[in-house]
Design a protein around this motif. Structure first.
Motif, PDB file in Angstrom:
ATOM      1  N   PRO A   1      21.113   7.092  -3.835  1.00 44.22           N
ATOM      2  CA  PRO A   1      20.427   5.972  -3.183  1.00 44.22           C
ATOM      3  C   PRO A   1      20.817   4.652  -3.835  1.00 44.22           C
ATOM      4  CG  PRO A   1      18.928   7.120  -4.662  1.00 44.22           C
ATOM      5  CD  PRO A   1      20.185   7.943  -4.615  1.00 44.22           C
ATOM      6  N   ASP A   2      20.712   3.579  -3.076  1.00 46.93           N
ATOM      7  CA  ASP A   2      21.035   2.259  -3.626  1.00 46.93           C
ATOM      8  C   ASP A   2      19.872   1.709  -4.448  1.00 46.93           C
ATOM      9  OD1 ASP A   2      23.727   1.700  -2.441  1.00 46.93           O
ATOM     10  OD2 ASP A   2      22.604   2.100  -0.600  1.00 46.93           O
ATOM     11  N   PHE A   3      18.660   1.944  -3.977  1.00 46.43           N
ATOM     12  CA  PHE A   3      17.463   1.529  -4.705  1.00 46.43           C
ATOM     13  C   PHE A   3      16.390   2.585  -4.482  1.00 46.43           C
ATOM     14  CE2 PHE A   3      19.655  -2.349  -3.412  1.00 46.43           C
ATOM     15  CZ  PHE A   3      19.817  -2.987  -4.642  1.00 46.43           C
ATOM     16  N   THR A   4      15.753   3.017  -5.544  1.00 42.41           N
ATOM     17  CA  THR A   4      14.754   4.074  -5.392  1.00 42.41           C
ATOM     18  C   THR A   4      13.784   4.077  -6.557  1.00 42.41           C
ATOM     19  OG1 THR A   4      14.453   6.444  -4.973  1.00 42.41           O
ATOM     20  CG2 THR A   4      16.130   5.837  -6.598  1.00 42.41           C
ATOM     21  N   THR A   5      12.604   4.601  -6.309  1.00 42.69           N
ATOM     22  CA  THR A   5      11.662   4.900  -7.387  1.00 42.69           C
ATOM     23  C   THR A   5      11.443   6.402  -7.490  1.00 42.69           C
ATOM     24  OG1 THR A   5       9.780   4.571  -5.878  1.00 42.69           O
ATOM     25  CG2 THR A   5      10.446   2.692  -7.240  1.00 42.69           C
TER      26      THR A   5
ATOM     27  N   ALA B   1      12.219   3.210   8.113  1.00 40.98           N
ATOM     28  CA  ALA B   1      12.713   2.013   8.793  1.00 40.98           C
ATOM     29  C   ALA B   1      14.241   2.056   8.837  1.00 40.98           C
ATOM     30  CB  ALA B   1      12.242   0.754   8.074  1.00 40.98           C
ATOM     31  N   PRO B   2      14.844   2.476   9.958  1.00 43.36           N
ATOM     32  CA  PRO B   2      16.307   2.438  10.080  1.00 43.36           C
ATOM     33  C   PRO B   2      16.825   1.017   9.945  1.00 43.36           C
ATOM     34  CG  PRO B   2      15.323   3.796  11.807  1.00 43.36           C
ATOM     35  CD  PRO B   2      14.197   3.056  11.140  1.00 43.36           C
ATOM     36  N   LEU B   3      17.941   0.859   9.227  1.00 39.43           N
ATOM     37  CA  LEU B   3      18.513  -0.460   8.963  1.00 39.43           C
ATOM     38  C   LEU B   3      19.859  -0.578   9.655  1.00 39.43           C
ATOM     39  CD1 LEU B   3      17.708  -0.599   5.140  1.00 39.43           C
ATOM     40  CD2 LEU B   3      16.378  -1.612   7.000  1.00 39.43           C
ATOM     41  N   ALA B   4      20.006  -1.560  10.504  1.00 39.74           N
ATOM     42  CA  ALA B   4      21.261  -1.748  11.231  1.00 39.74           C
ATOM     43  C   ALA B   4      22.277  -2.452  10.357  1.00 39.74           C
ATOM     44  CB  ALA B   4      21.002  -2.561  12.499  1.00 39.74           C
ATOM     45  N   GLY B   5      23.533  -2.331  10.741  1.00 39.82           N
ATOM     46  CA  GLY B   5      24.599  -3.081  10.088  1.00 39.82           C
ATOM     47  C   GLY B   5      25.382  -2.314   9.059  1.00 39.82           C
ATOM     48  N   GLY B   6      25.080  -1.037   8.875  1.00 36.83           N
ATOM     49  CA  GLY B   6      25.808  -0.246   7.895  1.00 36.83           C
ATOM     50  C   GLY B   6      27.003   0.458   8.504  1.00 36.83           C
ATOM     51  N   SER B   7      27.977   0.785   7.663  1.00 34.37           N
ATOM     52  CA  SER B   7      29.176   1.464   8.143  1.00 34.37           C
ATOM     53  C   SER B   7      28.931   2.953   8.346  1.00 34.37           C
ATOM     54  CB  SER B   7      30.317   1.266   7.139  1.00 34.37           C
ATOM     55  OG  SER B   7      29.933   1.719   5.848  1.00 34.37           O
ATOM     56  N   GLY B   8      27.845   3.483   7.786  1.00 39.20           N
ATOM     57  CA  GLY B   8      27.493   4.882   7.963  1.00 39.20           C
ATOM     58  C   GLY B   8      26.157   5.004   8.656  1.00 39.20           C
ATOM     59  N   PRO B   9      25.865   6.148   9.264  1.00 35.39           N
ATOM     60  CA  PRO B   9      24.651   6.290  10.071  1.00 35.39           C
ATOM     61  C   PRO B   9      23.366   6.399   9.267  1.00 35.39           C
ATOM     62  CG  PRO B   9      25.827   8.378   9.979  1.00 35.39           C
ATOM     63  CD  PRO B   9      26.699   7.366   9.294  1.00 35.39           C
ATOM     64  N   TYR B  10      23.477   6.711   7.971  1.00 38.30           N
ATOM     65  CA  TYR B  10      22.273   6.922   7.180  1.00 38.30           C
ATOM     66  C   TYR B  10      21.955   5.667   6.373  1.00 38.30           C
ATOM     67  CZ  TYR B  10      22.937  11.679   8.686  1.00 38.30           C
ATOM     68  OH  TYR B  10      23.093  12.795   9.470  1.00 38.30           O
TER      69      TYR B  10
ATOM     70  N   GLY C   1       0.754  -1.236   0.000  1.00 36.85           N
ATOM     71  CA  GLY C   1       0.000   0.000   0.000  1.00 36.85           C
ATOM     72  C   GLY C   1       0.786   1.288   0.000  1.00 36.85           C
ATOM     73  N   PHE C   2       2.022   1.255  -0.506  1.00 32.69           N
ATOM     74  CA  PHE C   2       2.794   2.489  -0.646  1.00 32.69           C
ATOM     75  C   PHE C   2       3.065   2.742  -2.123  1.00 32.69           C
ATOM     76  CE2 PHE C   2       3.525   1.200   3.686  1.00 32.69           C
ATOM     77  CZ  PHE C   2       3.401   2.383   4.383  1.00 32.69           C
ATOM     78  N   ASP C   3       3.411   3.986  -2.439  1.00 37.25           N
ATOM     79  CA  ASP C   3       3.540   4.388  -3.843  1.00 37.25           C
ATOM     80  C   ASP C   3       4.982   4.479  -4.320  1.00 37.25           C
ATOM     81  OD1 ASP C   3       0.664   4.899  -4.443  1.00 37.25           O
ATOM     82  OD2 ASP C   3       0.912   6.346  -2.819  1.00 37.25           O
ATOM     83  N   ASN C   4       5.921   4.754  -3.444  1.00 34.94           N
ATOM     84  CA  ASN C   4       7.312   4.859  -3.859  1.00 34.94           C
ATOM     85  C   ASN C   4       8.219   4.656  -2.662  1.00 34.94           C
ATOM     86  OD1 ASN C   4       7.812   7.650  -2.661  1.00 34.94           O
ATOM     87  ND2 ASN C   4       6.132   8.099  -4.072  1.00 34.94           N
ATOM     88  N   PHE C   5       9.507   4.531  -2.930  1.00 36.78           N
ATOM     89  CA  PHE C   5      10.441   4.269  -1.837  1.00 36.78           C
ATOM     90  C   PHE C   5      11.827   4.782  -2.189  1.00 36.78           C
ATOM     91  CE2 PHE C   5      11.084   0.669  -4.637  1.00 36.78           C
ATOM     92  CZ  PHE C   5      12.449   0.480  -4.604  1.00 36.78           C
ATOM     93  N   ASN C   6      12.640   4.911  -1.156  1.00 36.69           N
ATOM     94  CA  ASN C   6      14.044   5.264  -1.301  1.00 36.69           C
ATOM     95  C   ASN C   6      14.824   4.458  -0.275  1.00 36.69           C
ATOM     96  OD1 ASN C   6      15.952   6.913  -2.733  1.00 36.69           O
ATOM     97  ND2 ASN C   6      16.257   8.112  -0.884  1.00 36.69           N
ATOM     98  N   LEU C   7      15.857   3.734  -0.724  1.00 32.89           N
ATOM     99  CA  LEU C   7      16.656   2.918   0.180  1.00 32.89           C
ATOM    100  C   LEU C   7      18.122   3.292   0.008  1.00 32.89           C
ATOM    101  CD1 LEU C   7      16.354  -0.923   0.767  1.00 32.89           C
ATOM    102  CD2 LEU C   7      18.556   0.223   0.719  1.00 32.89           C
ATOM    103  N   GLY C   8      18.726   3.691   1.103  1.00 34.28           N
ATOM    104  CA  GLY C   8      20.161   3.959   1.128  1.00 34.28           C
ATOM    105  C   GLY C   8      20.783   3.190   2.276  1.00 34.28           C
TER     106      GLY C   8
END
Length: 247
Positions: free
Chosen positions: A53-57, A118-127, A33-40
């Protein structure tokens, strides 16, 4: 954490390239039920999150508008992402406070009514986050933020396995070698979105046997749910080959 594995997770687990991961994410985001996203993932700077971004619409023009408007540096959603908090379902009015003057109006002008960060853990940077946006009035369920988190976790795990994002920290991928051949096969079917009953039929086993093996899989991997197990599956380029004459 959700105990069942939604069917739209499976295409992400087995994706073999960037286009496949993106398309699987598009299908999943639309399905919930969402229209777009941005994942970094692992971005050291908020402007990198918006510009690379790594994946985005999101369209390039939208990303540029965020940067030119200064929202990358004063973007409350990204501030929350960097906080490492639990996934948050929000309405545009959530951000209407003195710390972020004009941001609520900006969202509404852009047609954004609600979203999840949704914050994602495990990355080398805070964002590191998956941000999904809704541009139409919808009644999102109480657990939808957790579903977005799961999508982000699995997508990042798969992208990491394929060398598209920085390697995940503290991910127990080596523990896959602890699984028996039969358990490896069961985990493959779990990652494909099959229920324990379906796996029992596929493998010619009893439901009780599959239940037992799945509990052992979770124990060996050190996780508490089949979704977390599927994310570990996605983080490996392949599982150990099933042992011969497994009993």
């Amino acid at each position: 954490m959700l105990q069942e594995l939604p069917s739209f997770i499976a295409p992400i687990c087995v994706a073999q390239g960037r286009r496949e991961i993106r398309q699987a994410l598009i299908s999943a985001i639309t399905a919930i039920g969402f229209d777009n996203f941005n994942l970094g993932f692992g971005k050291t700077d908020p402007e990198l999150f918006m510009s690379e971004p790594d994946f985005t619409t999101w369209k390039p023009a939208d990303l540029t508008r965020y940067l030119r408007g200064g929202w990358a540096r004063n973007y409350p959603v990204l501030e929350y992402a960097a906080s490492g908090g639990p996934p948050l379902l929000w309405q545009a009015e959530h951000w209407q406070d003195v710390r972020h003057p004009g941001y609520c109006d900006y969202l509404k002008a852009a047609g954004v009514l609600a979203g999840v960060v949704a914050p994602l853990a495990g990355g080398s940077g805070p964002y590191s986050a998956l941000i999904a946006l809704s541009c139409a009035p919808r009644n999102h369920g109480a657990g939808i933020a957790e579903v977005v988190l799961v999508l982000g976790m699995v997508a990042v795990a798969r992208a990491s396995a394929l060398g598209m994002v920085p390697a995940l920290r503290d991910y127990p991928t080596p523990r896959l070698a602890l699984l028996s051949g039969r358990q490896s096969e069961i985990l493959r079917w779990v990652a494909a979105g099959k229920s324990n009953g379906e796996i029992a039929l596929i493998m010619g086993q009893t439901r009780r046997a599959i239940d037992y093996h799945l509990s052992e899989i979770l124990r060996k991997l050190g996780v508490g749910s089949r979704i977390q197990a599927a994310a570990i599956y996605a983080s490996s380029d392949r599982l150990p080959a099933p042992a011969e004459h497994e009993t």
